[in-house]
Every structure is written in structure tokens, then in C-alpha cells.
Design a protein around this motif. Structure first.
Motif, short mmCIF file in Angstrom:
data_model
loop_
_atom_site.label_atom_id
_atom_site.label_comp_id
_atom_site.label_asym_id
_atom_site.label_seq_id
_atom_site.Cartn_x
_atom_site.Cartn_y
_atom_site.Cartn_z
N SER A 45 34.16 39.77 43.01
CA SER A 45 34.42 41.00 43.77
C SER A 45 33.15 41.49 44.44
O SER A 45 32.05 41.43 43.88
CB SER A 45 34.95 42.08 42.83
OG SER A 45 35.08 43.31 43.52
N SER A 54 41.99 42.24 47.54
CA SER A 54 41.90 40.94 46.88
C SER A 54 42.57 39.87 47.73
O SER A 54 43.69 40.05 48.22
CB SER A 54 42.57 41.00 45.50
OG SER A 54 42.50 39.75 44.86
N HIS A 55 41.87 38.75 47.89
CA HIS A 55 42.38 37.63 48.69
C HIS A 55 42.50 36.40 47.81
O HIS A 55 41.57 36.07 47.06
CB HIS A 55 41.44 37.33 49.85
CG HIS A 55 41.21 38.50 50.76
ND1 HIS A 55 42.05 38.79 51.80
CD2 HIS A 55 40.24 39.45 50.75
CE1 HIS A 55 41.61 39.88 52.43
NE2 HIS A 55 40.50 40.29 51.82
N GLY A 110 37.81 46.40 48.81
CA GLY A 110 38.65 46.41 47.62
C GLY A 110 39.93 45.61 47.75
O GLY A 110 40.80 45.69 46.87
N ALA A 157 33.55 44.64 45.82
CA ALA A 157 33.88 46.06 45.90
C ALA A 157 32.74 46.92 45.36
O ALA A 157 32.46 48.00 45.88
CB ALA A 157 35.18 46.34 45.15
N THR A 215 37.68 39.55 45.94
CA THR A 215 37.91 40.92 46.40
C THR A 215 36.80 41.30 47.36
O THR A 215 35.61 41.20 47.02
CB THR A 215 37.95 41.90 45.22
OG1 THR A 215 39.01 41.52 44.34
CG2 THR A 215 38.19 43.33 45.70
N GLU A 224 37.08 34.64 39.32
CA GLU A 224 37.44 35.77 40.16
C GLU A 224 36.17 36.57 40.44
O GLU A 224 35.41 36.88 39.51
CB GLU A 224 38.47 36.67 39.47
CG GLU A 224 39.80 36.01 39.20
CD GLU A 224 40.77 36.96 38.52
OE1 GLU A 224 40.78 38.16 38.88
OE2 GLU A 224 41.49 36.52 37.61
#
Length: 436
Positions: A357, A345-346, A343, A359, A339, A355
């Protein structure tokens, strides 16, 4: 015989890199052979050093490397006229607990090599107090010698005169004073300077820095202050085993954080390295034995990486039969999703369940000592690896089997254990060396 000098400062952001590049280019332009090093775990500055000198630069690190390794790396300056070691952070800044042969402080390298320190002082917002700071650094640790000072970002001739007088009264040589000059500022982003290879005008910027510094600094006096140095034969080289005989290495703007000494050690051990660009939608070399994804800035390229179908499918096919390892940003790309700061998500390659992030950014920074619970390319279970972690990503999920038990420099266990699944492994730290 070469002239050896360490360039340091009271803190980060004072101008060490700019001065190092300027001195290196100015002396190179005068016909001298200049070799640079970087003290501490920095993957960006050595590329700038190479741009300034035309010679590859490597890192030396007293926390992660033993004296034999450091001597081996520094000995590449044997044919140089001037050898410069650029420090990191402040002169005495390191970790609380001693590592292999030091705390990672620049002062460790200065004392080990017996090179004097050229101190960069930014006296903004002060005058005579700058002399107290320089005097404190000079006297703080026996065995660390101060060559003198270059002042940076002085506000006016009157300001310069006040600071110069105080330094001279304290018995500290002043080699020059640089007024503020925006044209030689190096652009930055969240992990440090924008990489040299991303700056098309880097050569012109370094030339301008060299011209500016030569105008305001007594280069001959600086050179006379350096130590006469001849490298001693090193008892050992870098303790790093190549991850394979034929290594497919991801290399582009998203995957570029790899220590030069690592690649040199792999090649010295007989390994062959072929590079490929995920951003150009290239897959790893199908004849390679192992694929290695270094760190970089995947968070800035997440959308592009997600759209590169040939790269993603090629990497998955490779991992069905051969090992794939990712460090930091490369580890994130081996996961299922990344992410970005907005914000969004790829989808990543899905070789691991990780996972991450950006953000909500949170800095993770520091040395790492990992004991492998399972093998990874080049290293067996039980191996003790020393590395460094620096990123702003947050773990959303890390469901796979932990790769290692990882401690910070104080001995505290941390959550960023790395993980493994099938042929894929990954770590958040960048490997520097294996304990002997």
C-alpha cells in the motif's frame, strides 16, 4: 589518455546532475568524447548521462562492488577525452559500516581513481560560510583532492563577490557562478528525477543547461583541473550471473529501474534479452527461459496494470513452467493487490501473496545484504547478494515463504525478506552484485 573528474557537493539537491549534464553536453558539442558514471545506487541519472553524451553510463559502488568490478566498469572510458563521475548525496556520505571496498561514499571513488573533485556549492542564505564548508570538505579526508568550486543559485553580483573572495582567500579555485535559472530545473517526483525517457524535451533542456553553464563557467579551466587518467586492466568483471539464457524483461514507464551494468553483464555472459511492455498489454516472450520484472513506478500505473488482462494472463501462464522474478515495483506487481496513494486497491497478478500500500507512505532506503534461503533466477541458495532498497510502499501482507535473510548496512535484520511461491520470486531490493 582521458581527463578524469568527480562532481560532488556538500549535500543532495545542490545541482550535481544539472552541472554534470551541462558540462558533458558542452564538451561534447565542442567535439570531445565524454563518458559519464554515477557513483552509488541510482537507476535514473545514468539515462540522463546517456542523453547528454550519446554513450551509455553505468553505476560504480564502493559498498556493493569490489575494486576489480569498479575498474572494469570505469575502463569503458578508455577511448574518451573526458570522464565524469557524478556523485550521490554529499561527498563523504555513505553508510556507517564498510562494505566490499568502502561505505558507498563518492569520496571512495574519487580516492580510488585519484580524480580531483569539482564541488558544487549552493550559497543560498550564506556568504563567507560557503568557504568554510568548501574548506572543510577539502581537508576532511587525506587522499581526496579538491579541484575547485562552481557556485550555484547565487542571488546577485554582490552575493557572488562575497563568496568568491572568501573562497579565494581560502585557496580554493572558483570556476564559475550560476545565477538562479528555472529553465534548466529537472522535474522531480518521490523517487528522484522524472526519468529521461518520460521527458520529450530532455535534449532541449540539456542544450539550454550547456549554453547557460558555458556562459558562466570557465570550461577550459575546469578541464585543466581534471586528472590525466588512463584505465588500468581490470582483474575481474561484474560478478552477476544471468537469470537465464533467454530473458524476457519488462520495460516501460512502470518497469524501468534496472542498473545498466546488470544488463551488460547478462549480455556479456551470452544471455539474450527481449523486452515487453505490460502497460501495452504485452506478455513475456513465450520462448524465453525466465521473466524479470524490474522496479519503477507501478504505484502511478496500478489501475492501468490491473486492466491489462493479456499481460496478467500471459505472465501467469509463463510462471506455470518457468521462473519469474520481480524487484521492488516488479515484486509488488507479482503480488495480489496494490493500494495506491488515493487508497484504491488494484488487483495485481497474484503469483505471490504480497499485498502493498501507498496510502500511508513510509520511506525504505538503504543498502541490503541478502543470504538466499532458496534459489532465485541466476543465484543458488546460500548466495550472498548485495543490493539497494528505495521505495515508499508499506507491506500489508507477505504470507509466502521468505526468500532470504536480509540485513541492512549495519547488520540489522529487516522485515523485507522477499518471498517465493512456486516459480515466482521477488525482492524489495535491487540487485547490484553477488559476493565473490
Amino acid at each position: 589518455m582521458a581527463a578524469g573528474l568527480v562532481i560532488s557537493a556538500p549535500a543532495s539537491g545542490v545541482g550535481k546532475t544539472t552541472l554534470t549534464l551541462a558540462l558533458a553536453r558542452a564538451w561534447r558539442n565542442s567535439g570531445l568524447r565524454v563518458q559519464c558514471f554515477k557513483s552509488g545506487p541510482d537507476y535514473i541519472d545514468p539515462a540522463f548521462h546517456a542523453a547528454a553524451t550519446g554513450r551509455a553510463s553505468v553505476n560504480v559502488d564502493s559498498w556493493a562492488m569490489d575494486r576489480g568490478t569498479i575498474s572494469h566498469l570505469v575502463s569503458r572510458g578508455i577511448d574518451a577525452d573526458v570522464v565524469l563521475a557524478e556523485g550521490s548525496m554529499g561527498l563523504f556520505d555513505g553508510v556507517a559500516a564498510r562494505g566490499v571496498c568502502g561505505t558507498g561514499a563518492t569520496a571512495d571513488i574519487a580516492e580510488m581513481l585519484d580524480w580531483p573533485v569539482l564541488l558544487v556549492i549552493d550559497p543560498s542564505g550564506q556568504a563567507q560560510t560557503a568557504a568554510a564548508i568548501a574548506g572543510g570538505l577539502r581537508d576532511y579526508r587525506p587522499g581526496v583532492r579538491l579541484a575547485g568550486v562552481v557556485l550555484n543559485r547565487v542571488a546577485s553580483p554582490r552575493h557572488e563577490a562575497l563568496v568568491r573572495r572568501a573562497l579565494l582567500d581560502a585557496g580554493i579555485a572558483v570556476f564559475g557562478a550560476l545565477p538562479r535559472h528555472a529553465e534548466i530545473s529537472l522535474p522531480k517526483r518521490h523517487l528522484g528525477l522524472v526519468q529521461a525517457e518520460e521527458q520529450a524535451e530532455i535534449g532541449k533542456l540539456i542544450d539550454e543547461a550547456a549554453r547557460f553553464v558555458a556562459e558562466h563557467v570557465d570550461l577550459d579551466a575546469v578541464l585543466r583541473s581534471a586528472a590525466t587518467w588512463s584505465p588500468q586492466p581490470a582483474a575481474s568483471g561484474v560478478n552477476v550471473t544471468p537469470p537465464g539464457q533467454r530473458i524476457a524483461l519488462a520495460r516501460d514507464a512502470a518497469f524501468s529501474f534496472v542498473y545498466p551494468h546488470m544488463l551488460e553483464a547478462w549480455r556479456a555472459a551470452g544471455a539474450e534479452i527481449s523486452t515487453f511492455s505490460p502497460l501495452a498489454d504485452e506478455a513475456p516472450d513465450p520462448v524465453a527461459d525466465v521473466c524479470w520484472l524490474p522496479g519503477g513506478y507501478p504505484e502511478l500505473q496500478a489501475g492501468r496494470i490491473a486492466a491489462k488482462a493479456r499481460f496478467r494472463s500471459g505472465l501467469r501462464a509463463f510462471a506455470e513452467t518457468r521462473p519469474v522474478h520481480g524487484e521492488c515495483g516488479g515484486y509488488m506487481v507479482l503480488g495480489t493487490a496494490l493500494t495506491d496513494a488515493d487508497g484504491i486497491s488494484h488487483e495485481m497478478t497474484g503469483l505471490l501473496g504480497l499485498e502493498t500500500s501507498f496510502a500511508k507512505r513510509r520511506m525504505h532506503l538503504g543498502y541490503r545484504l541478502a543470504e538466499l534461503a532458496a534459489p532465485m533466477p541466476g543465484h543458488q541458495a546460500g548466495a550472498r547478494l548485495r543490493g539497494h532498497e528505495f521505495h515508499y510502499s508499506t507491506i500489508v501482507a507477505q504470507p509466502d515463504t521468505a526468500l532470504a535473510v536480509v540485513h541492512d548496512a549495519t547488520g540489522a535484520v529487516i522485515a523485507e525478506t522477499g518471498s517465493r511461491r512456486g516459480q515466482a520470486t521477488g525482492t524489495f531490493f535491487h540487485l547490484i552484485a553477488e559476493d565473490r
